[in-house]
Design an enzyme around this catalytic site. Structure first.
Site, PDB file in Angstrom:
ATOM      1  N   ALA A   1       0.825  -1.219   0.000  1.00  0.00           N
ATOM      2  CA  ALA A   1       0.000   0.000   0.000  1.00  0.00           C
ATOM      3  C   ALA A   1       0.855   1.264   0.000  1.00  0.00           C
ATOM      4  CB  ALA A   1      -0.898   0.000   1.233  1.00  0.00           C
TER       5      ALA A   1
ATOM      6  N   SER B   1       2.739  -9.314  -0.722  1.00  0.00           N
ATOM      7  CA  SER B   1       1.854  -8.749  -1.734  1.00  0.00           C
ATOM      8  C   SER B   1       1.140  -9.915  -2.411  1.00  0.00           C
ATOM      9  CB  SER B   1       2.684  -7.972  -2.757  1.00  0.00           C
ATOM     10  OG  SER B   1       1.881  -7.615  -3.866  1.00  0.00           O
TER      11      SER B   1
ATOM     12  N   TYR C   1      -0.371 -13.261   1.254  1.00  0.00           N
ATOM     13  CA  TYR C   1      -0.512 -12.744   2.618  1.00  0.00           C
ATOM     14  C   TYR C   1      -0.408 -13.867   3.667  1.00  0.00           C
ATOM     15  CZ  TYR C   1      -2.509  -8.598   0.203  1.00  0.00           C
ATOM     16  OH  TYR C   1      -2.734  -7.509  -0.601  1.00  0.00           O
TER      17      TYR C   1
ATOM     18  N   LEU D   1      -4.692  -2.647   4.167  1.00  0.00           N
ATOM     19  CA  LEU D   1      -5.453  -3.138   3.008  1.00  0.00           C
ATOM     20  C   LEU D   1      -6.645  -2.207   2.760  1.00  0.00           C
ATOM     21  CD1 LEU D   1      -5.365  -6.964   3.835  1.00  0.00           C
ATOM     22  CD2 LEU D   1      -4.141  -5.778   1.986  1.00  0.00           C
TER      23      LEU D   1
ATOM     24  N   LYS E   1      -7.315   2.872   9.542  1.00  0.00           N
ATOM     25  CA  LYS E   1      -8.659   3.414   9.746  1.00  0.00           C
ATOM     26  C   LYS E   1      -9.412   3.342   8.438  1.00  0.00           C
ATOM     27  CE  LYS E   1      -8.621   6.581   7.473  1.00  0.00           C
ATOM     28  NZ  LYS E   1      -8.295   6.840   6.039  1.00  0.00           N
TER      29      LYS E   1
ATOM     30  N   ASP F   1     -13.241   7.569   4.516  1.00  0.00           N
ATOM     31  CA  ASP F   1     -11.823   7.848   4.271  1.00  0.00           C
ATOM     32  C   ASP F   1     -11.295   8.998   5.127  1.00  0.00           C
ATOM     33  OD1 ASP F   1      -9.430   7.181   2.897  1.00  0.00           O
ATOM     34  OD2 ASP F   1      -9.585   9.107   1.870  1.00  0.00           O
TER      35      ASP F   1
HETATM   36  N1  LIG Z   1      -3.471   6.759   8.498  1.00  0.00           N
HETATM   37  C1  LIG Z   1      -3.242   7.396   7.357  1.00  0.00           C
HETATM   38  O1  LIG Z   1      -2.612   8.445   7.324  1.00  0.00           O
HETATM   39  C2  LIG Z   1      -3.751   6.818   6.073  1.00  0.00           C
HETATM   40  C3  LIG Z   1      -3.452   7.453   4.879  1.00  0.00           C
HETATM   41  C4  LIG Z   1      -3.842   6.839   3.681  1.00  0.00           C
HETATM   42  C5  LIG Z   1      -4.554   5.659   3.722  1.00  0.00           C
HETATM   43  N2  LIG Z   1      -4.881   5.095   4.908  1.00  0.00           N
HETATM   44  C6  LIG Z   1      -5.637   3.820   4.958  1.00  0.00           C
HETATM   45  O2  LIG Z   1      -4.761   2.805   4.492  1.00  0.00           O
HETATM   46  C7  LIG Z   1      -5.459   1.856   3.701  1.00  0.00           C
HETATM   47  C8  LIG Z   1      -4.809   1.775   2.323  1.00  0.00           C
HETATM   48  O3  LIG Z   1      -4.801   3.014   1.682  1.00  0.00           O
HETATM   49  P1  LIG Z   1      -3.784   3.312   0.474  1.00  0.00           P
HETATM   50  O4  LIG Z   1      -4.125   4.615  -0.098  1.00  0.00           O
HETATM   51  O5  LIG Z   1      -2.382   3.123   0.953  1.00  0.00           O
HETATM   52  O6  LIG Z   1      -4.219   2.171  -0.530  1.00  0.00           O
HETATM   53  P2  LIG Z   1      -3.480   1.487  -1.767  1.00  0.00           P
HETATM   54  O7  LIG Z   1      -2.226   2.214  -2.093  1.00  0.00           O
HETATM   55  O8  LIG Z   1      -4.493   1.312  -2.824  1.00  0.00           O
HETATM   56  O9  LIG Z   1      -3.028   0.090  -1.166  1.00  0.00           O
HETATM   57  C9  LIG Z   1      -3.897  -0.940  -0.836  1.00  0.00           C
HETATM   58  C10 LIG Z   1      -3.133  -2.256  -1.042  1.00  0.00           C
HETATM   59  O10 LIG Z   1      -4.002  -3.314  -0.736  1.00  0.00           O
HETATM   60  C11 LIG Z   1      -3.658  -4.450  -1.527  1.00  0.00           C
HETATM   61  N3  LIG Z   1      -4.906  -5.030  -2.030  1.00  0.00           N
HETATM   62  C12 LIG Z   1      -5.406  -6.255  -1.694  1.00  0.00           C
HETATM   63  N4  LIG Z   1      -6.549  -6.502  -2.313  1.00  0.00           N
HETATM   64  C13 LIG Z   1      -6.808  -5.417  -3.074  1.00  0.00           C
HETATM   65  C14 LIG Z   1      -7.854  -5.080  -3.944  1.00  0.00           C
HETATM   66  N5  LIG Z   1      -8.901  -5.917  -4.169  1.00  0.00           N
HETATM   67  N6  LIG Z   1      -7.809  -3.902  -4.578  1.00  0.00           N
HETATM   68  C15 LIG Z   1      -6.807  -3.036  -4.354  1.00  0.00           C
HETATM   69  N7  LIG Z   1      -5.768  -3.296  -3.520  1.00  0.00           N
HETATM   70  C16 LIG Z   1      -5.772  -4.475  -2.891  1.00  0.00           C
HETATM   71  C17 LIG Z   1      -2.724  -3.984  -2.623  1.00  0.00           C
HETATM   72  O11 LIG Z   1      -1.435  -4.500  -2.307  1.00  0.00           O
HETATM   73  P3  LIG Z   1      -0.768  -5.762  -3.056  1.00  0.00           P
HETATM   74  O12 LIG Z   1      -1.095  -5.571  -4.522  1.00  0.00           O
HETATM   75  O13 LIG Z   1       0.647  -5.572  -2.753  1.00  0.00           O
HETATM   76  O14 LIG Z   1      -1.353  -6.991  -2.487  1.00  0.00           O
HETATM   77  C18 LIG Z   1      -2.685  -2.473  -2.477  1.00  0.00           C
HETATM   78  O15 LIG Z   1      -1.399  -1.957  -2.699  1.00  0.00           O
HETATM   79  C19 LIG Z   1      -6.917   2.308   3.718  1.00  0.00           C
HETATM   80  O16 LIG Z   1      -7.594   1.635   4.752  1.00  0.00           O
HETATM   81  C20 LIG Z   1      -6.846   3.784   4.043  1.00  0.00           C
HETATM   82  O17 LIG Z   1      -8.012   4.257   4.722  1.00  0.00           O
HETATM   83  C21 LIG Z   1      -4.477   5.650   6.079  1.00  0.00           C
END
Ligand SMILES: NC(=O)c1ccc[n+]([C@@H]2O[C@H](COP(=O)([O-])OP(=O)(O)OC[C@H]3O[C@@H](n4cnc5c(N)ncnc54)[C@H](OP(=O)(O)O)[C@@H]3O)[C@@H](O)[C@H]2O)c1
Length: 329
Positions: free
Chosen positions: A13, A37, A59, A75, A98, A178
């Site tokens: 992610a 991944s 995973y 995720l 979150k 979000d």
């Molecule tokens: N606390 C914070 O500051 C913060 C900031 C941003 C996001 N977040 C949270 O973090 C989480 C991820 O956000 P992100 O923006 O980092 O997301 P992202 O870049 O899209 O990453 C999600 C990861 O999940 C995996 N995955 C597994 N099944 C999937 C599917 N069906 N479709 C898409 N991806 C899938 C993928 O990794 P693989 O391909 O490697 O398996 C993908 O890289 C969310 O819950 C978001 O609310 C928190």
């Protein structure tokens, strides 16, 4: 802490790459040991880029690794529940992004799985580990604003890629889950209690998620809160805590990066004071609080807080779907 916590990262992610892994590397309490991944080549390239020793192509293999103590679960929202429960059953502590899940029943199941397996579970709201938040809470306790009456918050940003997970209803997308989850979280934190009724109006994107939502939370006893959240407008983050005698304002409230922050305290209008807080890595503070909990210390924010947050988020969404009808969380 004698032994470092060995972390496994569940997926490649963006947030792991940009924020959590650098924060863990900054901490003397942590070691980033492995990443998994769905795609082995992607895991390998990510591991090489970030200097992580082990890469897994699924995973399950990460969860089966006996050399891993804690899992970071970033995720997409709809997968938080299943993988957190599997990680708990594998005996791993879990720092989960979150919102913890998509509904109250799923949150309860996750908390029950963590308890049954004797592992820690924390929701990754990094903002609340910033010393400025602790300071604002202390100022409220010390009567800085008199009787707290109004809480006003906002978290917005612009996302134009409709293929992003945040635009997919089946993945738990939408502005409320979000970024609105932060507004609800800080509002409940500062109120110090749960709302008795909420209302919301939303605008719905072509994909079906709320790309913009405005909500009202009534805490009873003369404390009202309102917030707006969006994924369709320029960056905006705000928190204002207004009372009978003054107000506190925390600009760039949730995710400001490594910059100095401030609280503007206003008592007699125009005679305000500014309190400054040095730049700090909130993600490291969050991870260190979590690792402290693994070592047996009380976490700053018990996991049960996630239930109050989810109950309120669900009620807000229900209200938005009924064009703003009041809903009791
Ligand atoms: N606390 C914070 O500051 C913060 C900031 C941003 C996001 N977040 C949270 O973090 C989480 C991820 O956000 P992100 O923006 O980092 O997301 P992202 O870049 O899209 O990453 C999600 C990861 O999940 C995996 N995955 C597994 N099944 C999937 C599917 N069906 N479709 C898409 N991806 C899938 C993928 O990794 P693989 O391909 O490697 O398996 C993908 O890289 C969310 O819950 C978001 O609310 C928190």
């Amino acid at each position: 802490m004698e032994k470092k916590i060995r972390w496994g990262i569940l997926s490649t992610a963006n947030i792991a790459r940009k924020a959590m892994i650098p924060a863990l590397k900054e901490s003397t309490m942590a070691e980033v040991s492995a990443v998994a991944s769905r795609d082995e080549a992607k895991a390998r390239a990510f591991a090489d880029d970030l200097g992580i020793p082990t890469a897994y192509g699924d995973y399950e293999a990460l969860l089966a690794d006996p050399e891993i103590d804690a899992i970071y679960n970033p995720l997409p929202n709809h997968l938080h529940k299943a993988w957190t429960i599997q990680a708990a059953e594998a005996g791993k502590h879990i720092l989960c992004e979150k919102p913890l899940a998509l509904n109250i029943e799923d949150c309860q199941a996750m908390i029950a799985a963590a308890k049954a397996n004797g592992v820690q579970l924390m929701e990754a709201f990094m903002y609340r580990h910033h010393p400025r938040i602790t300071a604002a809470r202390q100022m409220l306790r010390e009567d800085a604003v008199g009787e707290l009456r109004t809480i006003e918050t906002a978290f917005t940003f612009k996302l134009e890629d409709l293929t992003n997970i945040r635009y997919q209803p089946e993945m738990g997308g939408g502005a409320l889950l979000d970024v609105g989850c932060y507004c609800v979280n800080i509002t409940r934190l500062m109120a110090g209690r749960e709302p008795v009724a909420v209302q919301a109006r939303a605008h719905w994107a072509s994909t079906g998620v709320d790309d913009q939502l405005t909500g009202i939370l009534d805490f009873g006893d003369g404390l009202l809160a309102h917030f707006d959240c969006a994924i369709n407008q320029e960056d905006r983050q705000r928190c204002l805590l207004a009372g009978s005698e003054g107000y506190l304002e925390l600009p760039l409230t949730f995710n400001m990066g490594m910059i100095e922050t401030l609280i503007h305290e206003e008592r007699e209008f125009g005679a305000g004071r500014v309190h400054n807080y040095p730049a700090v890595n909130m993600y490291r503070l969050l991870a260190e609080d979590f690792m402290g909990a693994i070592a047996g210390e009380a976490p700053a924010f018990p996991i049960e807080d996630a239930l109050g947050n989810m109950r309120t988020l669900q009620a807000l969404l229900a209200s938005a779907r009924q064009n703003g009808q009041p809903v009791a969380p």
